[in-house]
Enzyme design. Structure first.
Site, PDB file in Angstrom:
ATOM      1  N   PRO A  76       5.387  23.406  38.572  1.00  0.00           N
ATOM      2  CA  PRO A  76       6.628  24.029  39.047  1.00  0.00           C
ATOM      3  C   PRO A  76       7.319  24.976  38.068  1.00  0.00           C
ATOM      4  CG  PRO A  76       7.043  21.776  38.383  1.00  0.00           C
ATOM      5  CD  PRO A  76       5.559  21.998  38.251  1.00  0.00           C
ATOM      6  N   CYS A  77       6.660  26.077  37.772  1.00  0.00           N
ATOM      7  CA  CYS A  77       7.260  27.058  36.873  1.00  0.00           C
ATOM      8  C   CYS A  77       8.478  27.736  37.514  1.00  0.00           C
ATOM      9  CB  CYS A  77       6.227  28.074  36.414  1.00  0.00           C
ATOM     10  SG  CYS A  77       5.360  28.921  37.726  1.00  0.00           S
TER      11      CYS A  77
END
Length: 173
Positions: free
Chosen positions: A143-144
């Site tokens: 989850p950048c």
């Protein structure tokens, strides 16, 4: 994980369509190794795969990605917060440490690039952290999109800032 020495290893791929958006997905064995940018061209995926697996051959195999597709669709619809399918990270040791740190960010929360650098005990490596985040091959799954600028602004995202904003809004619900 270090680069695997491949001799004519088959990399399976498919193109998932969610509403009006498509995502190329690649994997081998039973692991997802790549999820592409929304509406990206096929060459984005093949370029990444060829960089990490120069001897690979490609085979379209939609049936191998049913769990991944289902879970991604559920996540994008706000019906799932974590993924259960197997994923494998390919990058440098530093990139992998950054991606592992990203996976520790709770659903619905955000952190800064500086926070990630501090968590890795490398507080001066903010730019290197940003570069590693930009190289994330598993869009959404790693989850950048949960990383924002120090001043709270949305910053670069391979999926585009509109998608980043959509994902963060989805997670705030």
């Amino acid at each position: 994980m270090e680069k695997k020495k491949l001799v004519q290893e088959t990399i399976n791929w498919t193109c998932m369509v969610s509403e009006q958006t498509s995502y190329y997905i690649a994997g081998y064995d039973d692991h997802i190794i790549y999820i592409g940018s929304p509406n990206a061209v096929f060459e984005e995926m093949t370029s990444w795969v060829n960089k990490h697996f120069p001897q690979a051959v490609f085979a379209e195999a939609r049936e191998k990605f049913s769990l991944c597709e289902t879970e991604l669709q559920q996540f994008l619809a706000g019906e799932r917060t974590i993924f259960s399918f197997a994923a494998q990270y390919y990058g440098t040791a530093f990139q992998q440490s950054v991606w592992q740190q990203l996976c520790k960010i709770p659903y619905g929360l955000t952190v800064t690039y500086s926070d990630i650098a501090k968590a890795l005990e490398r507080p001066s490596a903010v730019r290197a952290v940003a570069a590693a985040i930009g190289a994330n091959p598993l869009l959404v799954v790693v989850p950048c999109h949960r990383v924002i600028g120090k001043d709270g602004t949305l910053t670069g995202y391979r999926g585009g800032l509109a998608m980043k904003e959509t994902l963060l809004r989805l997670e705030k619900r």
